[in-house]
Design a protein around this motif. Structure first.
Motif, PDB file in Angstrom:
ATOM      1  N   ILE A  98     -12.160 -41.915  -1.191  1.00  0.00           N
ATOM      2  CA  ILE A  98     -13.239 -41.259  -1.942  1.00  0.00           C
ATOM      3  C   ILE A  98     -12.791 -39.883  -2.459  1.00  0.00           C
ATOM      4  O   ILE A  98     -13.071 -39.524  -3.611  1.00  0.00           O
ATOM      5  CB  ILE A  98     -14.514 -41.153  -1.080  1.00  0.00           C
ATOM      6  N   GLU A 131     -13.558 -28.391   7.926  1.00  0.00           N
ATOM      7  CA  GLU A 131     -12.489 -27.809   7.101  1.00  0.00           C
ATOM      8  C   GLU A 131     -11.639 -26.898   7.994  1.00  0.00           C
ATOM      9  O   GLU A 131     -12.188 -26.081   8.748  1.00  0.00           O
ATOM     10  CB  GLU A 131     -13.140 -27.048   5.927  1.00  0.00           C
ATOM     11  N   PRO A 132     -10.314 -27.019   7.965  1.00  0.00           N
ATOM     12  CA  PRO A 132      -9.477 -26.370   8.974  1.00  0.00           C
ATOM     13  C   PRO A 132      -9.595 -24.849   9.093  1.00  0.00           C
ATOM     14  O   PRO A 132      -9.586 -24.319  10.201  1.00  0.00           O
ATOM     15  CB  PRO A 132      -8.046 -26.752   8.544  1.00  0.00           C
ATOM     16  N   ARG A 191     -13.350 -26.317  -5.716  1.00  0.00           N
ATOM     17  CA  ARG A 191     -13.522 -25.306  -4.654  1.00  0.00           C
ATOM     18  C   ARG A 191     -13.855 -25.904  -3.306  1.00  0.00           C
ATOM     19  O   ARG A 191     -13.414 -25.404  -2.277  1.00  0.00           O
ATOM     20  CB  ARG A 191     -14.646 -24.326  -5.040  1.00  0.00           C
ATOM     21  N   ILE A 192     -14.706 -26.905  -3.309  1.00  0.00           N
ATOM     22  CA  ILE A 192     -15.165 -27.487  -2.046  1.00  0.00           C
ATOM     23  C   ILE A 192     -15.050 -28.999  -2.158  1.00  0.00           C
ATOM     24  O   ILE A 192     -15.661 -29.613  -3.039  1.00  0.00           O
ATOM     25  CB  ILE A 192     -16.646 -27.111  -1.776  1.00  0.00           C
ATOM     26  N   ASP A 239      -7.588 -24.580  -3.892  1.00  0.00           N
ATOM     27  CA  ASP A 239      -7.055 -23.935  -2.695  1.00  0.00           C
ATOM     28  C   ASP A 239      -7.126 -24.991  -1.599  1.00  0.00           C
ATOM     29  O   ASP A 239      -8.178 -25.159  -0.969  1.00  0.00           O
ATOM     30  CB  ASP A 239      -7.904 -22.708  -2.327  1.00  0.00           C
ATOM     31  N   ALA A 240      -6.033 -25.711  -1.422  1.00  0.00           N
ATOM     32  CA  ALA A 240      -6.029 -26.839  -0.484  1.00  0.00           C
ATOM     33  C   ALA A 240      -5.744 -26.321   0.922  1.00  0.00           C
ATOM     34  O   ALA A 240      -4.594 -26.061   1.285  1.00  0.00           O
ATOM     35  CB  ALA A 240      -5.000 -27.876  -0.913  1.00  0.00           C
ATOM     36  N   GLY A 267     -11.304 -41.740   4.687  1.00  0.00           N
ATOM     37  CA  GLY A 267     -10.161 -42.656   4.753  1.00  0.00           C
ATOM     38  C   GLY A 267     -10.289 -43.858   3.839  1.00  0.00           C
ATOM     39  O   GLY A 267      -9.556 -44.841   3.979  1.00  0.00           O
ATOM     40  N   THR A 295      -6.281 -32.679   1.888  1.00  0.00           N
ATOM     41  CA  THR A 295      -6.515 -32.300   0.484  1.00  0.00           C
ATOM     42  C   THR A 295      -5.186 -32.151  -0.249  1.00  0.00           C
ATOM     43  O   THR A 295      -5.066 -32.503  -1.425  1.00  0.00           O
ATOM     44  CB  THR A 295      -7.296 -30.973   0.395  1.00  0.00           C
ATOM     45  N   ASN A 319     -20.924 -31.937   7.242  1.00  0.00           N
ATOM     46  CA  ASN A 319     -19.564 -32.451   7.088  1.00  0.00           C
ATOM     47  C   ASN A 319     -18.473 -31.418   6.792  1.00  0.00           C
ATOM     48  O   ASN A 319     -17.312 -31.642   7.123  1.00  0.00           O
ATOM     49  CB  ASN A 319     -19.537 -33.514   5.985  1.00  0.00           C
ATOM     50  N   PHE A 320     -18.843 -30.279   6.179  1.00  0.00           N
ATOM     51  CA  PHE A 320     -17.785 -29.346   5.779  1.00  0.00           C
ATOM     52  C   PHE A 320     -17.227 -28.484   6.911  1.00  0.00           C
ATOM     53  O   PHE A 320     -16.086 -28.019   6.813  1.00  0.00           O
ATOM     54  CB  PHE A 320     -18.240 -28.475   4.588  1.00  0.00           C
ATOM     55  N   LYS A 339      -9.822 -38.971  -3.281  1.00  0.00           N
ATOM     56  CA  LYS A 339      -8.922 -39.196  -4.438  1.00  0.00           C
ATOM     57  C   LYS A 339      -9.737 -39.476  -5.688  1.00  0.00           C
ATOM     58  O   LYS A 339      -9.447 -38.955  -6.767  1.00  0.00           O
ATOM     59  CB  LYS A 339      -7.984 -40.373  -4.168  1.00  0.00           C
ATOM     60  N   VAL A 353      -4.154 -35.573  -1.170  1.00  0.00           N
ATOM     61  CA  VAL A 353      -4.989 -36.067  -2.271  1.00  0.00           C
ATOM     62  C   VAL A 353      -4.498 -35.445  -3.578  1.00  0.00           C
ATOM     63  O   VAL A 353      -4.258 -36.140  -4.573  1.00  0.00           O
ATOM     64  CB  VAL A 353      -6.477 -35.693  -2.057  1.00  0.00           C
ATOM     65  N   SER A 361     -15.542 -32.435   0.102  1.00  0.00           N
ATOM     66  CA  SER A 361     -16.114 -32.870   1.380  1.00  0.00           C
ATOM     67  C   SER A 361     -16.520 -34.333   1.295  1.00  0.00           C
ATOM     68  O   SER A 361     -17.186 -34.742   0.346  1.00  0.00           O
ATOM     69  CB  SER A 361     -17.339 -32.001   1.698  1.00  0.00           C
ATOM     70  N   VAL A 362     -16.109 -35.099   2.303  1.00  0.00           N
ATOM     71  CA  VAL A 362     -16.505 -36.513   2.375  1.00  0.00           C
ATOM     72  C   VAL A 362     -17.219 -36.720   3.713  1.00  0.00           C
ATOM     73  O   VAL A 362     -16.768 -36.211   4.757  1.00  0.00           O
ATOM     74  CB  VAL A 362     -15.277 -37.440   2.217  1.00  0.00           C
TER      75      VAL A 362
HETATM   76  N1  ACO Z   1      -5.553 -38.779   9.082  1.00  0.00           N
HETATM   77  C1  ACO Z   1      -4.417 -38.818   8.378  1.00  0.00           C
HETATM   78  N2  ACO Z   1      -4.386 -38.754   7.009  1.00  0.00           N
HETATM   79  C2  ACO Z   1      -5.548 -38.647   6.369  1.00  0.00           C
HETATM   80  C3  ACO Z   1      -6.787 -38.609   7.053  1.00  0.00           C
HETATM   81  C4  ACO Z   1      -6.755 -38.674   8.480  1.00  0.00           C
HETATM   82  N3  ACO Z   1      -7.875 -38.593   9.222  1.00  0.00           N
HETATM   83  N4  ACO Z   1      -7.773 -38.485   6.143  1.00  0.00           N
HETATM   84  C5  ACO Z   1      -7.185 -38.451   4.936  1.00  0.00           C
HETATM   85  N5  ACO Z   1      -5.838 -38.556   5.078  1.00  0.00           N
HETATM   86  C6  ACO Z   1      -4.853 -38.483   4.004  1.00  0.00           C
HETATM   87  C7  ACO Z   1      -4.235 -39.781   3.678  1.00  0.00           C
HETATM   88  O1  ACO Z   1      -2.856 -39.495   3.515  1.00  0.00           O
HETATM   89  C8  ACO Z   1      -4.815 -40.193   2.362  1.00  0.00           C
HETATM   90  O2  ACO Z   1      -3.852 -40.684   1.482  1.00  0.00           O
HETATM   91  P1  ACO Z   1      -3.251 -42.203   1.625  1.00  0.00           P
HETATM   92  O3  ACO Z   1      -4.437 -43.084   1.823  1.00  0.00           O
HETATM   93  O4  ACO Z   1      -2.561 -42.388   0.323  1.00  0.00           O
HETATM   94  O5  ACO Z   1      -2.340 -42.118   2.786  1.00  0.00           O
HETATM   95  C9  ACO Z   1      -5.300 -38.890   1.757  1.00  0.00           C
HETATM   96  O6  ACO Z   1      -5.516 -38.001   2.837  1.00  0.00           O
HETATM   97  C10 ACO Z   1      -6.574 -39.042   0.959  1.00  0.00           C
HETATM   98  O7  ACO Z   1      -7.475 -39.798   1.637  1.00  0.00           O
HETATM   99  P2  ACO Z   1      -8.953 -40.051   1.098  1.00  0.00           P
HETATM  100  O8  ACO Z   1      -9.465 -41.302   1.755  1.00  0.00           O
HETATM  101  O9  ACO Z   1      -9.030 -39.975  -0.396  1.00  0.00           O
HETATM  102  O10 ACO Z   1      -9.702 -38.779   1.714  1.00  0.00           O
HETATM  103  P3  ACO Z   1     -11.176 -38.776   2.298  1.00  0.00           P
HETATM  104  O11 ACO Z   1     -12.092 -39.444   1.336  1.00  0.00           O
HETATM  105  O12 ACO Z   1     -11.176 -39.243   3.690  1.00  0.00           O
HETATM  106  O13 ACO Z   1     -11.525 -37.195   2.262  1.00  0.00           O
HETATM  107  C11 ACO Z   1     -11.369 -34.924   3.047  1.00  0.00           C
HETATM  108  C12 ACO Z   1     -10.589 -36.204   2.690  1.00  0.00           C
HETATM  109  C13 ACO Z   1     -12.263 -34.522   1.889  1.00  0.00           C
HETATM  110  C14 ACO Z   1     -10.375 -33.804   3.298  1.00  0.00           C
HETATM  111  C15 ACO Z   1     -12.238 -35.204   4.318  1.00  0.00           C
HETATM  112  O14 ACO Z   1     -11.372 -35.422   5.404  1.00  0.00           O
HETATM  113  C16 ACO Z   1     -13.192 -34.064   4.672  1.00  0.00           C
HETATM  114  O15 ACO Z   1     -14.300 -33.992   4.145  1.00  0.00           O
HETATM  115  N6  ACO Z   1     -12.782 -33.157   5.594  1.00  0.00           N
HETATM  116  C17 ACO Z   1     -13.623 -32.038   6.034  1.00  0.00           C
HETATM  117  C18 ACO Z   1     -13.740 -30.946   4.980  1.00  0.00           C
HETATM  118  C19 ACO Z   1     -12.375 -30.517   4.433  1.00  0.00           C
HETATM  119  O16 ACO Z   1     -11.437 -30.259   5.155  1.00  0.00           O
HETATM  120  N7  ACO Z   1     -12.294 -30.424   3.095  1.00  0.00           N
HETATM  121  C20 ACO Z   1     -11.097 -30.028   2.357  1.00  0.00           C
HETATM  122  C21 ACO Z   1     -10.868 -28.568   2.381  1.00  0.00           C
HETATM  123  S1  ACO Z   1      -9.885 -27.996   0.998  1.00  0.00           S
HETATM  124  C22 ACO Z   1     -10.982 -27.840  -0.280  1.00  0.00           C
HETATM  125  O17 ACO Z   1     -12.171 -27.932  -0.101  1.00  0.00           O
HETATM  126  C23 ACO Z   1     -10.503 -27.621  -1.661  1.00  0.00           C
END
Ligand code: ACO
Length: 212
Positions: free
Chosen positions: A138, A25-26, A125-126, A161-162, A135, A167, A21-22, A140, A170, A128-129
């Motif tokens: 989780i 990350e962009p 630091r990390i 570090d978002a 969506g 993130t 899943n990670f 949050k 969140v 991941s969902v």
């Molecule tokens: N499209 C648009 N907005 C989104 C999306 C999406 N696909 N996913 C999340 N969001 C936004 C929404 O605005 C949401 O807030 P809202 O519901 O108030 O509008 C907010 O993000 C939080 O949504 P959550 O449901 O709490 O986030 P989720 O549980 O889906 O997890 C995460 C978000 C962890 C970034 C997930 O997409 C993921 O695992 N991505 C891959 C790994 C990654 O990028 N990790 C973060 C890197 S930074 C770091 O690690 C510190």
């Protein structure tokens, strides 16, 4: 879902979750450090070291026993960033250097330790969902649970570090503020090509913090 501290017995399962899943990350996606489903030794060493601080939290789907998401939280200590900048010079993996070189340089310059007069910072630091659980809020909740852990352990400041816009959203919703914002596309190599070709909507890396 059940939320709790990641126990040592599940470190390997968390690594398996991250392998799948990670890689979305962009910053990783832009430089190609980790590939879906494959081991990524350098990042996994960083993940394990962070989990050993004992403050990482996870969401577990009780029915299936599947890990729905994790926030790997570590203790950052004053002086460590300086060491990391030195150590990274001897890492020969260019993708790893690109990611952590950027994060280290930005954090070294920012120096939140001096700004807030602290010797340790609680760092998310990390994050991941699991793709099948995204969506639903989780991430949050993982932030909220992490804050509880940070408070219980006497921290005065949390930071992350978002690297993903999601993130950043969140963190903002949980009361974090932006300490520094970096535009990925400002970084170019000697031929004028982008070093971090992140895809929209992930155009910025933001260091975000919260005083607790
Ligand atoms: N499209 C648009 N907005 C989104 C999306 C999406 N696909 N996913 C999340 N969001 C936004 C929404 O605005 C949401 O807030 P809202 O519901 O108030 O509008 C907010 O993000 C939080 O949504 P959550 O449901 O709490 O986030 P989720 O549980 O889906 O997890 C995460 C978000 C962890 C970034 C997930 O997409 C993921 O695992 N991505 C891959 C790994 C990654 O990028 N990790 C973060 C890197 S930074 C770091 O690690 C510190």
């Amino acid at each position: 879902l059940e939320y709790g501290i990641v126990p040592e017995s599940l470190y390997e399962s968390v690594i398996d979750h991250l392998r799948v899943n990670f890689p979305d990350e962009p910053l990783n996606a832009s430089v190609g450090l980790c590939v879906h489903g494959k081991p990524c030794p350098l990042l996994e060493a960083h993940d394990l070291k962070t989990m050993q601080d004992g403050m990482s939290v996870m969401a577990m789907d009780k029915k299936s026993g599947k890990i729905a998401g994790v926030a790997l939280n570590g203790i950052s200590k004053r002086g460590e960033c300086e060491k990391a900048v030195e150590e990274i010079r001897s890492v020969d993996n260019v993708q790893y250097r690109r990611i952590f070189g950027l994060l280290n340089d930005v954090n070294l310059e920012l120096d939140l330790f001096s700004k807030y007069d602290v010797d340790r910072i609680f760092e998310i630091r990390i994050l991941s969902v699991d793709a099948g659980f995204r969506g639903k809020g989780i991430a949050k909740e993982l932030f909220a649970q992490s804050e509880t852990v940070a408070k219980q352990n006497g921290f005065k400041i949390m930071k992350t570090d978002a690297t993903s816009l999601f993130t950043q959203k969140v963190a903002e919703s949980q009361g974090f503020h932006v300490e520094k914002s970096i535009n990925y596309h400002d970084y170019k190599d000697e031929n004028g090509r982008r070093i971090y070709d992140t895809q929209p909507p992930h155009l910025h890396y933001k260091v975000m913090a919260k005083l607790i």
